[in-house]
Scaffold this motif. Structure first.
Motif, PDB file in Angstrom:
ATOM      1  N   GLU A  23      97.376  52.379 -14.945  1.00  0.00           N
ATOM      2  CA  GLU A  23      98.002  51.660 -16.050  1.00  0.00           C
ATOM      3  C   GLU A  23      99.313  52.277 -16.517  1.00  0.00           C
ATOM      4  OE1 GLU A  23      95.213  51.033 -19.213  1.00  0.00           O
ATOM      5  OE2 GLU A  23      93.624  50.531 -17.803  1.00  0.00           O
ATOM      6  N   SER A  24      99.371  53.596 -16.602  1.00  0.00           N
ATOM      7  CA  SER A  24     100.566  54.214 -17.158  1.00  0.00           C
ATOM      8  C   SER A  24     100.819  55.579 -16.523  1.00  0.00           C
ATOM      9  CB  SER A  24     100.409  54.380 -18.673  1.00  0.00           C
ATOM     10  OG  SER A  24     101.461  55.167 -19.174  1.00  0.00           O
ATOM     11  N   ILE A  25     101.907  55.647 -15.796  1.00  0.00           N
ATOM     12  CA  ILE A  25     102.309  56.920 -15.187  1.00  0.00           C
ATOM     13  C   ILE A  25     102.631  57.929 -16.282  1.00  0.00           C
ATOM     14  CG2 ILE A  25     104.040  58.071 -13.759  1.00  0.00           C
ATOM     15  CD1 ILE A  25     102.102  56.363 -12.168  1.00  0.00           C
ATOM     16  N   ASP A  26     103.318  57.490 -17.346  1.00  0.00           N
ATOM     17  CA  ASP A  26     103.704  58.397 -18.430  1.00  0.00           C
ATOM     18  C   ASP A  26     102.492  59.090 -19.038  1.00  0.00           C
ATOM     19  OD1 ASP A  26     106.339  57.802 -18.058  1.00  0.00           O
ATOM     20  OD2 ASP A  26     106.552  56.585 -19.865  1.00  0.00           O
ATOM     21  N   SER A  27     101.396  58.369 -19.202  1.00  0.00           N
ATOM     22  CA  SER A  27     100.212  58.984 -19.814  1.00  0.00           C
ATOM     23  C   SER A  27      99.598  60.037 -18.892  1.00  0.00           C
ATOM     24  CB  SER A  27      99.167  57.922 -20.171  1.00  0.00           C
ATOM     25  OG  SER A  27      98.620  57.342 -18.995  1.00  0.00           O
ATOM     26  N   GLN A  28      99.880  59.963 -17.609  1.00  0.00           N
ATOM     27  CA  GLN A  28      99.365  60.950 -16.664  1.00  0.00           C
ATOM     28  C   GLN A  28     100.204  62.231 -16.656  1.00  0.00           C
ATOM     29  OE1 GLN A  28      96.558  60.802 -14.843  1.00  0.00           O
ATOM     30  NE2 GLN A  28      96.100  58.820 -15.734  1.00  0.00           N
ATOM     31  N   VAL A  29     101.512  62.081 -16.787  1.00  0.00           N
ATOM     32  CA  VAL A  29     102.388  63.245 -16.621  1.00  0.00           C
ATOM     33  C   VAL A  29     102.887  63.857 -17.919  1.00  0.00           C
ATOM     34  CG1 VAL A  29     103.123  62.566 -14.312  1.00  0.00           C
ATOM     35  CG2 VAL A  29     104.443  61.799 -16.276  1.00  0.00           C
ATOM     36  N   LEU A  30     102.955  63.085 -18.986  1.00  0.00           N
ATOM     37  CA  LEU A  30     103.447  63.613 -20.265  1.00  0.00           C
ATOM     38  C   LEU A  30     102.254  64.080 -21.090  1.00  0.00           C
ATOM     39  CD1 LEU A  30     106.154  60.908 -21.040  1.00  0.00           C
ATOM     40  CD2 LEU A  30     106.456  63.161 -19.971  1.00  0.00           C
ATOM     41  N   ARG A  31     101.735  65.252 -20.713  1.00  0.00           N
ATOM     42  CA  ARG A  31     100.522  65.764 -21.336  1.00  0.00           C
ATOM     43  C   ARG A  31     100.718  67.202 -21.772  1.00  0.00           C
ATOM     44  NH1 ARG A  31      96.297  64.211 -16.882  1.00  0.00           N
ATOM     45  NH2 ARG A  31      94.871  65.332 -18.221  1.00  0.00           N
ATOM     46  N   PRO A  32      99.949  67.649 -22.770  1.00  0.00           N
ATOM     47  CA  PRO A  32     100.101  69.026 -23.255  1.00  0.00           C
ATOM     48  C   PRO A  32      99.615  70.054 -22.231  1.00  0.00           C
ATOM     49  CG  PRO A  32      98.301  67.919 -24.398  1.00  0.00           C
ATOM     50  CD  PRO A  32      98.966  66.883 -23.530  1.00  0.00           C
ATOM     51  N   GLY A  33     100.235  71.216 -22.269  1.00  0.00           N
ATOM     52  CA  GLY A  33      99.860  72.292 -21.353  1.00  0.00           C
ATOM     53  C   GLY A  33      98.411  72.722 -21.478  1.00  0.00           C
ATOM     54  N   ARG A  34      97.828  72.570 -22.657  1.00  0.00           N
ATOM     55  CA  ARG A  34      96.430  72.992 -22.831  1.00  0.00           C
ATOM     56  C   ARG A  34      95.462  72.164 -21.984  1.00  0.00           C
ATOM     57  NH1 ARG A  34      97.835  70.580 -27.617  1.00  0.00           N
ATOM     58  NH2 ARG A  34      96.830  68.572 -28.019  1.00  0.00           N
ATOM     59  N   ASP A  35      95.927  71.005 -21.474  1.00  0.00           N
ATOM     60  CA  ASP A  35      95.090  70.169 -20.613  1.00  0.00           C
ATOM     61  C   ASP A  35      95.165  70.570 -19.141  1.00  0.00           C
ATOM     62  OD1 ASP A  35      94.423  68.775 -22.883  1.00  0.00           O
ATOM     63  OD2 ASP A  35      95.664  67.017 -22.405  1.00  0.00           O
ATOM     64  N   MET A  36      96.010  71.534 -18.816  1.00  0.00           N
ATOM     65  CA  MET A  36      96.184  71.939 -17.418  1.00  0.00           C
ATOM     66  C   MET A  36      94.938  72.603 -16.862  1.00  0.00           C
ATOM     67  SD  MET A  36      99.793  73.672 -16.483  1.00  0.00           S
ATOM     68  CE  MET A  36     101.140  73.033 -17.428  1.00  0.00           C
ATOM     69  N   LEU A  37      94.648  72.301 -15.605  1.00  0.00           N
ATOM     70  CA  LEU A  37      93.561  72.975 -14.907  1.00  0.00           C
ATOM     71  C   LEU A  37      94.066  74.265 -14.258  1.00  0.00           C
ATOM     72  CD1 LEU A  37      91.950  69.897 -13.133  1.00  0.00           C
ATOM     73  CD2 LEU A  37      91.221  71.006 -15.262  1.00  0.00           C
ATOM     74  N   PHE A  38      95.238  74.194 -13.673  1.00  0.00           N
ATOM     75  CA  PHE A  38      95.883  75.329 -13.034  1.00  0.00           C
ATOM     76  C   PHE A  38      97.386  75.170 -13.198  1.00  0.00           C
ATOM     77  CE2 PHE A  38      91.940  74.841 -10.705  1.00  0.00           C
ATOM     78  CZ  PHE A  38      91.482  76.140 -10.623  1.00  0.00           C
ATOM     79  N   SER A  39      98.086  76.270 -13.040  1.00  0.00           N
ATOM     80  CA  SER A  39      99.541  76.212 -12.983  1.00  0.00           C
ATOM     81  C   SER A  39     100.000  77.284 -12.014  1.00  0.00           C
ATOM     82  CB  SER A  39     100.156  76.434 -14.365  1.00  0.00           C
ATOM     83  OG  SER A  39      99.838  77.723 -14.848  1.00  0.00           O
ATOM     84  N   GLY A  40     101.251  77.212 -11.651  1.00  0.00           N
ATOM     85  CA  GLY A  40     101.745  78.228 -10.730  1.00  0.00           C
ATOM     86  C   GLY A  40     103.180  77.986 -10.338  1.00  0.00           C
ATOM     87  N   TYR A  41     103.594  78.757  -9.354  1.00  0.00           N
ATOM     88  CA  TYR A  41     104.938  78.605  -8.816  1.00  0.00           C
ATOM     89  C   TYR A  41     104.944  79.052  -7.373  1.00  0.00           C
ATOM     90  CZ  TYR A  41     105.457  83.672  -9.674  1.00  0.00           C
ATOM     91  OH  TYR A  41     105.290  85.035  -9.693  1.00  0.00           O
ATOM     92  N   ALA A  42     105.947  78.589  -6.644  1.00  0.00           N
ATOM     93  CA  ALA A  42     106.219  79.073  -5.297  1.00  0.00           C
ATOM     94  C   ALA A  42     107.616  79.661  -5.322  1.00  0.00           C
ATOM     95  CB  ALA A  42     106.129  77.941  -4.283  1.00  0.00           C
ATOM     96  N   ASN A  43     107.757  80.856  -4.778  1.00  0.00           N
ATOM     97  CA  ASN A  43     109.043  81.546  -4.707  1.00  0.00           C
ATOM     98  C   ASN A  43     109.440  81.606  -3.234  1.00  0.00           C
ATOM     99  OD1 ASN A  43     111.193  83.017  -5.914  1.00  0.00           O
ATOM    100  ND2 ASN A  43     110.305  84.917  -5.178  1.00  0.00           N
ATOM    101  N   TYR A  44     110.553  80.941  -2.896  1.00  0.00           N
ATOM    102  CA  TYR A  44     111.018  80.870  -1.510  1.00  0.00           C
ATOM    103  C   TYR A  44     112.145  81.872  -1.328  1.00  0.00           C
ATOM    104  CZ  TYR A  44     108.843  76.386  -2.551  1.00  0.00           C
ATOM    105  OH  TYR A  44     107.995  75.406  -2.991  1.00  0.00           O
ATOM    106  N   SER A  45     111.877  82.927  -0.580  1.00  0.00           N
ATOM    107  CA  SER A  45     112.850  83.989  -0.373  1.00  0.00           C
ATOM    108  C   SER A  45     112.625  84.559   1.017  1.00  0.00           C
ATOM    109  CB  SER A  45     112.670  85.051  -1.460  1.00  0.00           C
ATOM    110  OG  SER A  45     113.653  86.054  -1.353  1.00  0.00           O
ATOM    111  N   VAL A  46     112.754  85.869   1.168  1.00  0.00           N
ATOM    112  CA  VAL A  46     112.476  86.507   2.446  1.00  0.00           C
ATOM    113  C   VAL A  46     111.049  86.167   2.890  1.00  0.00           C
ATOM    114  CG1 VAL A  46     112.241  88.733   3.609  1.00  0.00           C
ATOM    115  CG2 VAL A  46     114.089  88.362   1.982  1.00  0.00           C
ATOM    116  N   GLN A  47     110.177  86.066   1.920  1.00  0.00           N
ATOM    117  CA  GLN A  47     108.830  85.577   2.178  1.00  0.00           C
ATOM    118  C   GLN A  47     108.555  84.461   1.177  1.00  0.00           C
ATOM    119  OE1 GLN A  47     106.458  89.068   1.551  1.00  0.00           O
ATOM    120  NE2 GLN A  47     106.224  88.687  -0.619  1.00  0.00           N
ATOM    121  N   THR A  48     107.605  83.628   1.480  1.00  0.00           N
ATOM    122  CA  THR A  48     107.216  82.564   0.563  1.00  0.00           C
ATOM    123  C   THR A  48     105.954  83.003  -0.151  1.00  0.00           C
ATOM    124  OG1 THR A  48     108.195  80.873   1.977  1.00  0.00           O
ATOM    125  CG2 THR A  48     106.561  80.137   0.366  1.00  0.00           C
ATOM    126  N   THR A  49     106.069  83.166  -1.462  1.00  0.00           N
ATOM    127  CA  THR A  49     104.944  83.601  -2.284  1.00  0.00           C
ATOM    128  C   THR A  49     104.524  82.460  -3.197  1.00  0.00           C
ATOM    129  OG1 THR A  49     105.806  85.852  -2.290  1.00  0.00           O
ATOM    130  CG2 THR A  49     104.155  85.317  -3.953  1.00  0.00           C
TER     131      THR A  49
END
Length: 145
Positions: A23-49
């Protein structure tokens, strides 16, 4: 940054899909951080972490791409930022655009006028994920005013 081989990264959050997903893409993506299950990052450099943070386990784990198998291998568990560090990451080129309070604070940090008495030095890649990754491993702080 990529065209001159400066590390780049991706920041992400993982949420549970809501029942009305179609029904609504906005309701799926515009949500508070406290609803997150996981978070993270990828760092692309000499190695990918790949860093994965779990609020349930209250920890961050690192996975590194093994280029011989094209698989991520866990390389660090329960990573924690050191309580102190001697590096700050901030775009000093904007020094004269900062507030007086921020300039005074940075000047004091550089001169060792802080709790540790140690002089801080600047390390600024201008790639938020890379600056944050270094700070997580070595301590200190990063910002982007």
């Amino acid at each position: 940054n990529v065209d001159v081989s400066i590390p780049v990264g991706t920041i992400f959050g993982v949420y549970r899909t809501l029942p009305n997903a179609a029904e609504s893409i906005d309701s799926q993506v515009l949500r508070p951080g406290r609803d997150m299950l996981f978070s993270g990052y990828a760092n692309y450099s000499v190695q990918t972490t790949f860093a994965l943070a779990s609020p349930f386990a209250n920890q961050v784990d690192f996975y590194t791409l093994d280029r011989s198998t094209d698989e991520f291998v866990q390389t660090a568990e329960r990573v924690q930022c050191p309580p102190t560090g001697e590096i700050y990451s901030l775009n000093d080129a904007r020094y004269f655009d900062w507030s007086d309070n921020l300039r005074r604070y940075i000047d004091d940090m550089r001169q060792g006028k802080n709790e540790s008495g140690k002089s801080f030095s600047s390390r600024y890649v201008c790639s938020l994920v890379s600056d944050f990754h270094r700070t997580l491993l070595q301590g200190g702080w990063c910002g982007n005013p």
